[in-house]
Scaffold this motif. Structure first.
Motif, PDB file in Angstrom:
ATOM      1  N   GLN A  83      -1.936  -6.707  -5.691  1.00 53.96           N
ATOM      2  CA  GLN A  83      -0.601  -6.390  -5.804  1.00 53.96           C
ATOM      3  C   GLN A  83       0.324  -7.251  -4.776  1.00 53.96           C
ATOM      4  O   GLN A  83       1.257  -7.737  -4.983  1.00 53.96           O
ATOM      5  N   ALA A  98       0.857  -1.155   0.051  1.00 55.12           N
ATOM      6  CA  ALA A  98       0.149  -0.153   0.011  1.00 55.12           C
ATOM      7  C   ALA A  98       0.731   1.349  -0.012  1.00 55.12           C
ATOM      8  O   ALA A  98       0.541   2.225  -0.499  1.00 55.12           O
ATOM      9  N   LYS A 131      -9.712   1.582   4.483  1.00 57.55           N
ATOM     10  CA  LYS A 131      -8.638   2.052   3.617  1.00 57.55           C
ATOM     11  C   LYS A 131      -8.138   3.210   4.411  1.00 57.55           C
ATOM     12  O   LYS A 131      -6.622   3.331   4.244  1.00 57.55           O
ATOM     13  N   VAL A 173      -6.044   4.672  -5.345  1.00 58.31           N
ATOM     14  CA  VAL A 173      -5.712   3.244  -4.769  1.00 58.31           C
ATOM     15  C   VAL A 173      -6.862   2.857  -4.190  1.00 58.31           C
ATOM     16  O   VAL A 173      -7.732   3.265  -3.291  1.00 58.31           O
ATOM     17  N   LEU A 204       2.011   1.774  -3.516  1.00 56.73           N
ATOM     18  CA  LEU A 204       0.857   2.371  -4.299  1.00 56.73           C
ATOM     19  C   LEU A 204       0.273   3.892  -4.055  1.00 56.73           C
ATOM     20  O   LEU A 204       0.075   4.577  -4.994  1.00 56.73           O
ATOM     21  N   PHE A 205       0.218   4.010  -2.793  1.00 60.10           N
ATOM     22  CA  PHE A 205      -0.028   5.255  -2.399  1.00 60.10           C
ATOM     23  C   PHE A 205       0.689   6.475  -2.861  1.00 60.10           C
ATOM     24  O   PHE A 205       0.421   7.560  -3.223  1.00 60.10           O
ATOM     25  N   HIS A 225       0.000   6.462  -6.923  1.00 64.46           N
ATOM     26  CA  HIS A 225      -1.316   6.888  -7.230  1.00 64.46           C
ATOM     27  C   HIS A 225      -1.901   7.797  -6.302  1.00 64.46           C
ATOM     28  O   HIS A 225      -3.120   8.572  -6.748  1.00 64.46           O
ATOM     29  N   MET A 230      -6.887  -3.117  -5.297  1.00 61.47           N
ATOM     30  CA  MET A 230      -5.557  -2.907  -5.954  1.00 61.47           C
ATOM     31  C   MET A 230      -4.398  -3.561  -5.178  1.00 61.47           C
ATOM     32  O   MET A 230      -3.497  -4.092  -5.320  1.00 61.47           O
ATOM     33  N   VAL A 231      -4.424  -3.078  -3.712  1.00 61.04           N
ATOM     34  CA  VAL A 231      -3.454  -3.191  -2.751  1.00 61.04           C
ATOM     35  C   VAL A 231      -3.438  -4.765  -2.662  1.00 61.04           C
ATOM     36  O   VAL A 231      -2.298  -5.594  -2.622  1.00 61.04           O
TER      37      VAL A 231
END
Length: 200
Positions: free
Chosen positions: A39, A19, A54, A31, A22-23, A26, A35-36
């Motif tokens: 991945q 995360a 989240k 996110v 990704l954060f 994006h 997605m998390v």
């Protein structure tokens, strides 16, 4: 057969680290939990075994940087918080305002990647963000000479130059101007570190 506490802790750490990256790339709104988990190689439903929302994951991801990727980054940069001397402050300035840090989207400091998101986030996320800034200011404050009040002011200013310089550089399409901004921030912060206190 239930998973062991160690397995659960490892899974949680994987979710947080995934995360965080990704954060950084994006932003919070870009996110999704799906997605998390995808991945991370985990099922979507497993998320709620570790986090309520989240937002809770976001706070954990921001907070994790200090002891996770941030600790690795400090080691690579030669920054040793147990050796509080002016050299450590300069290592921080050199590494934080470097080309490598600017280019490393996944692993950049959340203070650079996420300021606008954090400003709109929950108090827990903002507290995690503040902890990162507090750690940077602490390092500067404990490696500078001079009266306590003046040292605190310089440490805060140096941290502001580091974060602000990188945030501006990240948003500018002109790479030449971005480099000028970082160079100017680096010089100003370095000059503050080298301020000598005149004898009375």
């Amino acid at each position: 057969m239930p998973y062991s506490p160690e397995h659960k802790n490892n899974t949680r750490a994987t979710i947080i680290e995934t995360a965080r990256m990704l954060f950084n790339i994006h932003g919070f709104r870009g996110v999704t939990i799906g997605m998390v988990m995808k991945q991370a190689g985990l099922t979507h439903g497993g998320f709620y075994n570790h986090f309520d929302s989240k937002e809770a994951l976001y706070a954990a991801a921001v907070k994790s940087f200090l002891g996770g990727r941030g600790a690795q980054w400090r080691e690579e940069a030669g920054i040793d918080p147990s050796r509080l001397n002016p050299e450590m402050a300069q290592h921080m300035l050199d590494s934080y305002l470097s080309n490598e840090h600017l280019a490393d989207m996944e692993n950049q400091c959340p203070m650079i990647a996420l300021p606008s998101d954090v400003a709109r986030a929950s108090p827990d996320v903002q507290q995690a963000y503040q902890e990162l800034l507090t750690a940077m200011v602490w390092l500067f404050e404990n490696t500078l000479d001079g009266p306590e009040e003046g040292v605190r002011q310089r440490a805060l200013s140096m941290a502001a130059l580091c974060v602000g310089g990188m945030v501006l550089a990240r948003t500018l399409p002109d790479s030449g101007l971005a480099m000028e901004v970082r160079d100017a921030a680096h010089k100003a912060a370095s000059d503050m570190r080298e301020v000598s206190i005149a004898p009375p």
